[in-house]
Scaffold this active site. Structure first.
Site, PDB file in Angstrom:
ATOM      1  N   ARG A   1       0.850  -1.186   0.000  1.00 19.17           N
ATOM      2  CA  ARG A   1       0.000   0.000   0.000  1.00 19.17           C
ATOM      3  C   ARG A   1       0.887   1.237   0.000  1.00 19.17           C
ATOM      4  O   ARG A   1       1.446   1.622   1.025  1.00 19.17           O
ATOM      5  CB  ARG A   1      -0.917  -0.018   1.237  1.00 19.17           C
ATOM      6  CG  ARG A   1      -1.618   1.291   1.491  1.00 19.17           C
ATOM      7  CD  ARG A   1      -2.648   1.192   2.587  1.00 19.17           C
ATOM      8  NE  ARG A   1      -2.153   0.703   3.854  1.00 19.17           N
ATOM      9  CZ  ARG A   1      -1.439   1.417   4.728  1.00 19.17           C
ATOM     10  NH1 ARG A   1      -1.096   2.657   4.448  1.00 19.17           N
ATOM     11  NH2 ARG A   1      -1.064   0.882   5.872  1.00 19.17           N
TER      12      ARG A   1
ATOM     13  N   TYR B   1       5.107   5.257  10.836  1.00 16.63           N
ATOM     14  CA  TYR B   1       5.406   3.834  11.066  1.00 16.63           C
ATOM     15  C   TYR B   1       6.171   3.145   9.928  1.00 16.63           C
ATOM     16  O   TYR B   1       6.445   1.952  10.004  1.00 16.63           O
ATOM     17  CB  TYR B   1       4.105   3.056  11.350  1.00 16.63           C
ATOM     18  CG  TYR B   1       3.029   3.185  10.297  1.00 16.63           C
ATOM     19  CD1 TYR B   1       3.027   2.401   9.144  1.00 16.63           C
ATOM     20  CD2 TYR B   1       1.986   4.097  10.456  1.00 16.63           C
ATOM     21  CE1 TYR B   1       2.028   2.508   8.189  1.00 16.63           C
ATOM     22  CE2 TYR B   1       0.979   4.217   9.505  1.00 16.63           C
ATOM     23  CZ  TYR B   1       1.001   3.417   8.378  1.00 16.63           C
ATOM     24  OH  TYR B   1       0.002   3.537   7.432  1.00 16.63           O
TER      25      TYR B   1
ATOM     26  N   HIS C   1      -3.194   4.483   4.863  1.00 13.31           N
ATOM     27  CA  HIS C   1      -4.318   3.558   5.050  1.00 13.31           C
ATOM     28  C   HIS C   1      -5.625   4.238   4.659  1.00 13.31           C
ATOM     29  O   HIS C   1      -6.473   3.658   3.985  1.00 13.31           O
ATOM     30  CB  HIS C   1      -4.394   3.091   6.501  1.00 13.31           C
ATOM     31  CG  HIS C   1      -5.645   2.322   6.810  1.00 13.31           C
ATOM     32  ND1 HIS C   1      -5.848   1.028   6.385  1.00 13.31           N
ATOM     33  CD2 HIS C   1      -6.769   2.684   7.470  1.00 13.31           C
ATOM     34  CE1 HIS C   1      -7.042   0.622   6.782  1.00 13.31           C
ATOM     35  NE2 HIS C   1      -7.622   1.609   7.435  1.00 13.31           N
TER      36      HIS C   1
END
Length: 395
Positions: free
Chosen positions: A282, A295, A286
């Protein structure tokens, strides 16, 4: 009569044996390398020029749509969005391998599959703006699409609910004698939900013609896969439940197309489930509520940008003599204009009447919903400055 515990088929041993993770290595199907060159032409699926070009343009269209709608969310024009940047090959390539009669049950990052089926730009926009032309009548968050004519089940927010539903729907297809399957999309994070285990086990035991398609994109929101589970991805779970399983390079359209074609063929011929694990990434956040810089590193993202599924497939098209740069540029320009025009039009369409909240949920609205509607109207009338002028279109 078959031994219900299968003890008669189990090989006995007189010593303690431990079966450890990693003893069985699950291969990943890849037909195009990162430069768009075929790795094994004998194994490449039959795909005509029309289908190949449709796959390519759909992926490019979805990327443009994602970019524009993320921008619209940042401008406060819509409330929420989920982009599928980097994962287009998984959803569009698999959708291209299906029959139009096959049911699609989506998670929330499969807008490419819906676009391939023929969902229009206006339909996308009406849903995201929750206006009165939205078939869901504004009751769903943006990107919670659904279209009965296109055999695309309406998306639900809770993770994994579609997995057990897909098993049940596919069982119904089998019982009705329909020459069709159900494909169910979900992420590797959703595979941690109980619905995954219940749905896959149900499909295996009842021999349901369903394709469980897992987009393993590396992260469940901010949680990397290595912190989600210890086993060998999601493919190993399919094997554990007695389900035929394929692991595929999710950024390789040709491999995804071939894997889904094969899975559909097996599911129909043998009335059984097949699990596909597409290894992808991805590239986007998100959702528009997420900041991935917290992260993961930019170098990690750059590594995967080099594996861009659109560029990879277009290089293959070019090698076949099927890629026309001038036509592609014209398509992109036209699509940008179409998306922007549809956005501006949809945001001007009024929202659905507030009465729709209760009037077509039940045949006859119960008393308590009628009372709540009266209270809601009174609340909006008392505090009009907190609600858009079009809010509720009070009668």
């Amino acid at each position: 009569m078959q031994d219900r515990n299968h003890l008669s088929d189990v090989q006995a041993t007189n010593s303690v044996s431990l079966i450890e993770n990693g003893l069985v290595e699950i291969p990943m199907l890849q037909l195009l390398d990162e430069n768009g060159h075929e790795t094994n032409k004998e194994q490449s699926p039959e795909i005509n020029e029309t289908t190949a070009k449709r796959i390519s343009t759909t992926m490019q269209y979805i990327r443009l749509l994602d970019e524009r709608m993320v921008g619209a969310q940042r401008q406060g024009r819509i409330s929420f969005y989920l982009a599928c940047t980097g994962e287009e090959a998984s959803t569009v390539g698999s959708a291209a391998a299906l029959s139009e009669n096959d049911m699609i049950m989506s998670q929330y990052r499969e807008q490419g599959a819906l676009a391939y089926r023929g969902y229009t730009t206006d339909q996308f926009m009406n849903q995201m703006f929750s206006n009165q032309l939205d078939p869901n009548k504004g009751r769903q968050m943006p990107i919670h699409y659904g279209d009965k004519k296109l055999n695309f089940m309406t998306i639900s927010s809770p993770l994994g609910t579609q997995i057990s539903q897909a098993a049940g729907y596919a069982y119904g297809q089998k019982m009705a004698g329909e020459p069709a399957v159900t494909i169910c999309y979900f992420g590797e994070g959703a595979a941690s939900e109980g619905d995954f285990h219940a749905g896959v086990n149900m499909a295996a035991v009842l021999n349901c013609p369903v394709i469980f398609f897992c987009r393993n994109n590396g992260y469940a929101i901010s949680t990397p896969s290595e912190e989600q589970f210890k086993g060998d991805g999601i493919a190993s779970r399919g094997i554990g439940y007695g389900v035929k399983t394929i692991r595929v390079d999710g950024n390789d359209v040709l491999a995804v197309y071939a894997a889904t074609k094969k899975a559909r063929e097996i599911a129909l011929a043998e009335n059984c489930p097949v699990l596909i694990e597409a290894m992808t990434y991805r590239l986007a956040a998100h959702s528009t509520s997420d900041d991935p810089s917290g992260y993961r590193s930019k170098s990690e993202e750059d590594k995967w940008r080099a594996k861009d599924p659109i560029e990879r497939f277009n290089k293959w098209l070019d090698g076949k003599g099927w890629f026309d740069k001038k036509a592609t540029d014209a398509f992109l320009e036209k699509s940008r204009a179409e998306i922007l025009a549809a956005l501006k039009k949809a945001e001007k369409v009024p929202v659905a009447p507030i009465e729709d909240i209760v009037e077509d949920v039940y045949d006859t609205p119960p008393w308590h919903l009628k009372e709540q509607l009266v209270e809601l109207k009174a609340h909006i009338a008392k505090y009009p400055e907190h609600y858009p002028k079009t809010s509720g279109r009070l009668k």
